[in-house]
Scaffold this motif. Sequence first.
Motif, PDB file in Angstrom:
ATOM      1  N   ASN A 146      42.110 -16.228 -20.250  1.00  0.00           N
ATOM      2  CA  ASN A 146      41.717 -16.565 -18.879  1.00  0.00           C
ATOM      3  C   ASN A 146      41.330 -15.319 -18.101  1.00  0.00           C
ATOM      4  N   GLN A 147      41.023 -14.238 -18.800  1.00  0.00           N
ATOM      5  CA  GLN A 147      40.560 -13.010 -18.173  1.00  0.00           C
ATOM      6  C   GLN A 147      39.061 -12.863 -18.415  1.00  0.00           C
ATOM      7  N   PRO A 148      38.408 -11.903 -17.761  1.00  0.00           N
ATOM      8  CA  PRO A 148      36.954 -11.767 -17.910  1.00  0.00           C
ATOM      9  C   PRO A 148      36.503 -11.762 -19.359  1.00  0.00           C
ATOM     10  N   ARG A 149      35.378 -12.413 -19.609  1.00  0.00           N
ATOM     11  CA  ARG A 149      34.916 -12.697 -20.966  1.00  0.00           C
ATOM     12  C   ARG A 149      34.586 -11.473 -21.797  1.00  0.00           C
ATOM     13  N   HIS A 150      34.257 -10.359 -21.140  1.00  0.00           N
ATOM     14  CA  HIS A 150      33.886  -9.160 -21.887  1.00  0.00           C
ATOM     15  C   HIS A 150      35.086  -8.311 -22.282  1.00  0.00           C
ATOM     16  N   LEU A 151      36.279  -8.696 -21.845  1.00  0.00           N
ATOM     17  CA  LEU A 151      37.463  -7.895 -22.135  1.00  0.00           C
ATOM     18  C   LEU A 151      38.151  -8.361 -23.412  1.00  0.00           C
ATOM     19  N   PRO A 152      38.706  -7.427 -24.194  1.00  0.00           N
ATOM     20  CA  PRO A 152      39.448  -7.820 -25.401  1.00  0.00           C
ATOM     21  C   PRO A 152      40.752  -8.511 -25.030  1.00  0.00           C
ATOM     22  N   PHE A 153      41.221  -9.383 -25.935  1.00  0.00           N
ATOM     23  CA  PHE A 153      42.378 -10.222 -25.629  1.00  0.00           C
ATOM     24  C   PHE A 153      43.488 -10.123 -26.671  1.00  0.00           C
ATOM     25  N   HIS A 154      43.133 -10.069 -27.961  1.00  0.00           N
ATOM     26  CA  HIS A 154      44.160  -9.926 -28.992  1.00  0.00           C
ATOM     27  C   HIS A 154      43.622  -9.085 -30.148  1.00  0.00           C
ATOM     28  N   LYS A 155      44.535  -8.611 -30.972  1.00  0.00           N
ATOM     29  CA  LYS A 155      44.170  -7.743 -32.089  1.00  0.00           C
ATOM     30  C   LYS A 155      43.792  -8.561 -33.322  1.00  0.00           C
ATOM     31  N   ILE A 156      42.976  -7.942 -34.185  1.00  0.00           N
ATOM     32  CA  ILE A 156      42.703  -8.491 -35.502  1.00  0.00           C
ATOM     33  C   ILE A 156      42.866  -7.393 -36.540  1.00  0.00           C
ATOM     34  N   GLN A 157      43.237  -7.797 -37.739  1.00  0.00           N
ATOM     35  CA  GLN A 157      43.363  -6.888 -38.873  1.00  0.00           C
ATOM     36  C   GLN A 157      42.138  -7.059 -39.754  1.00  0.00           C
ATOM     37  N   ILE A 158      41.493  -5.968 -40.121  1.00  0.00           N
ATOM     38  CA  ILE A 158      40.220  -6.015 -40.832  1.00  0.00           C
ATOM     39  C   ILE A 158      40.400  -5.551 -42.277  1.00  0.00           C
ATOM     40  N   LYS A 159      39.729  -6.242 -43.181  1.00  0.00           N
ATOM     41  CA  LYS A 159      39.799  -5.928 -44.609  1.00  0.00           C
ATOM     42  C   LYS A 159      39.186  -4.550 -44.885  1.00  0.00           C
ATOM     43  N   LYS A 160      39.908  -3.773 -45.679  1.00  0.00           N
ATOM     44  CA  LYS A 160      39.424  -2.443 -46.038  1.00  0.00           C
ATOM     45  C   LYS A 160      38.168  -2.555 -46.909  1.00  0.00           C
ATOM     46  N   ASP A 161      37.273  -1.588 -46.743  1.00  0.00           N
ATOM     47  CA  ASP A 161      36.034  -1.509 -47.520  1.00  0.00           C
ATOM     48  C   ASP A 161      35.117  -2.714 -47.297  1.00  0.00           C
ATOM     49  N   SER A 162      35.190  -3.323 -46.121  1.00  0.00           N
ATOM     50  CA  SER A 162      34.291  -4.426 -45.756  1.00  0.00           C
ATOM     51  C   SER A 162      33.255  -3.929 -44.759  1.00  0.00           C
ATOM     52  N   ILE A 163      32.242  -4.743 -44.496  1.00  0.00           N
ATOM     53  CA  ILE A 163      31.203  -4.328 -43.554  1.00  0.00           C
ATOM     54  C   ILE A 163      31.749  -4.198 -42.129  1.00  0.00           C
ATOM     55  N   LEU A 164      32.813  -4.924 -41.801  1.00  0.00           N
ATOM     56  CA  LEU A 164      33.424  -4.766 -40.480  1.00  0.00           C
ATOM     57  C   LEU A 164      34.340  -3.551 -40.437  1.00  0.00           C
ATOM     58  N   TYR A 165      34.946  -3.214 -41.565  1.00  0.00           N
ATOM     59  CA  TYR A 165      35.780  -2.004 -41.633  1.00  0.00           C
ATOM     60  C   TYR A 165      34.923  -0.772 -41.350  1.00  0.00           C
ATOM     61  N   ASP A 166      33.686  -0.818 -41.797  1.00  0.00           N
ATOM     62  CA  ASP A 166      32.777   0.301 -41.549  1.00  0.00           C
ATOM     63  C   ASP A 166      32.517   0.499 -40.060  1.00  0.00           C
ATOM     64  N   THR A 172      41.041  -3.838 -34.599  1.00  0.00           N
ATOM     65  CA  THR A 172      40.347  -3.777 -33.320  1.00  0.00           C
ATOM     66  C   THR A 172      40.863  -4.916 -32.450  1.00  0.00           C
ATOM     67  N   GLN A 173      40.420  -4.941 -31.207  1.00  0.00           N
ATOM     68  CA  GLN A 173      40.762  -6.027 -30.291  1.00  0.00           C
ATOM     69  C   GLN A 173      39.505  -6.814 -29.966  1.00  0.00           C
ATOM     70  N   VAL A 174      39.666  -8.131 -29.879  1.00  0.00           N
ATOM     71  CA  VAL A 174      38.529  -9.012 -29.627  1.00  0.00           C
ATOM     72  C   VAL A 174      38.842  -9.952 -28.466  1.00  0.00           C
ATOM     73  N   ASN A 175      37.787 -10.504 -27.883  1.00  0.00           N
ATOM     74  CA  ASN A 175      37.991 -11.572 -26.910  1.00  0.00           C
ATOM     75  C   ASN A 175      38.190 -12.890 -27.661  1.00  0.00           C
ATOM     76  N   SER A 176      38.528 -13.950 -26.944  1.00  0.00           N
ATOM     77  CA  SER A 176      38.878 -15.186 -27.656  1.00  0.00           C
ATOM     78  C   SER A 176      38.732 -16.393 -26.744  1.00  0.00           C
ATOM     79  N   PHE A 177      37.943 -17.391 -27.208  1.00  0.00           N
ATOM     80  CA  PHE A 177      37.683 -18.601 -26.423  1.00  0.00           C
ATOM     81  C   PHE A 177      37.582 -19.813 -27.348  1.00  0.00           C
ATOM     82  N   HIS A 178      38.665 -20.162 -28.026  1.00  0.00           N
ATOM     83  CA  HIS A 178      38.586 -21.303 -28.947  1.00  0.00           C
ATOM     84  C   HIS A 178      39.955 -21.952 -29.114  1.00  0.00           C
TER      85      HIS A 178
END
Length: 242
Positions: A146-166, A172-178
Amino acid sequence: MKPIIAIISGLKRNKEEGVFEGELYSYITQEYVDAVEMCGGIPFLIPLQKKIEDVEKLLDVADGIILPGGNDIDPSFYHEKTRAECGEIFHEVDQLYLWAIELAEKLKKPLLAICKGHQMLNVAYGGTLYQDLHVQKENVIEHSQNQPRHLPFHKIQIKKDSILYDIFSDKTQVNSFHHQAIKDLSEDFEILAKSSDGIIEAVLKKEGNWMLGVQWHPEMMAATDEKMKAIFQLFINRCKKR
């Protein structure tokens, strides 16, 4: 040359009282358009279509496809009855999403799927969804901020050696609306990221056409966060390689 990016439009119902109350509009939030333009692409919107052959003609001119967020997905597409917790559903829009995924595979177009689009990727290849996280799964964190949409909201754990890990390294922290999310993951996808409660936050297709799905909304963060913008740049660069 700049790649042409097709963005699948959703439907929105006018809830304001007056002459146009209940009117349906084809729409997409401007942030998707802005993110594509920032990364060197040319966006165009595909409204609701009733024939797959017409969708194919439109997608044939595109170099890549974006499936954006939107309304809840009709559970009939993953062979379940609709629970009371489901929000408004547009069956025809869901069918358009499925056609876009099918045609992306056929035409070999890179595809970036966000929020609802991420969930629909899983459904298209035989996976299922939680129709409502807080009813169907125990010990879940809050996934609708319920905070501004561009702000991060919770953490995620990213798989090592993946395209997002790069891009982000391991966290990292991401926003969330689901309130819906992937339940049973299709065997066609690998998990790239999860939240602390085990919800799948990002997937990549293992073989065949390049398809990346993320549960959060990087388009809302891209204007102020270079790493979120980098997700779109990754996608645009894939489209350029065609």
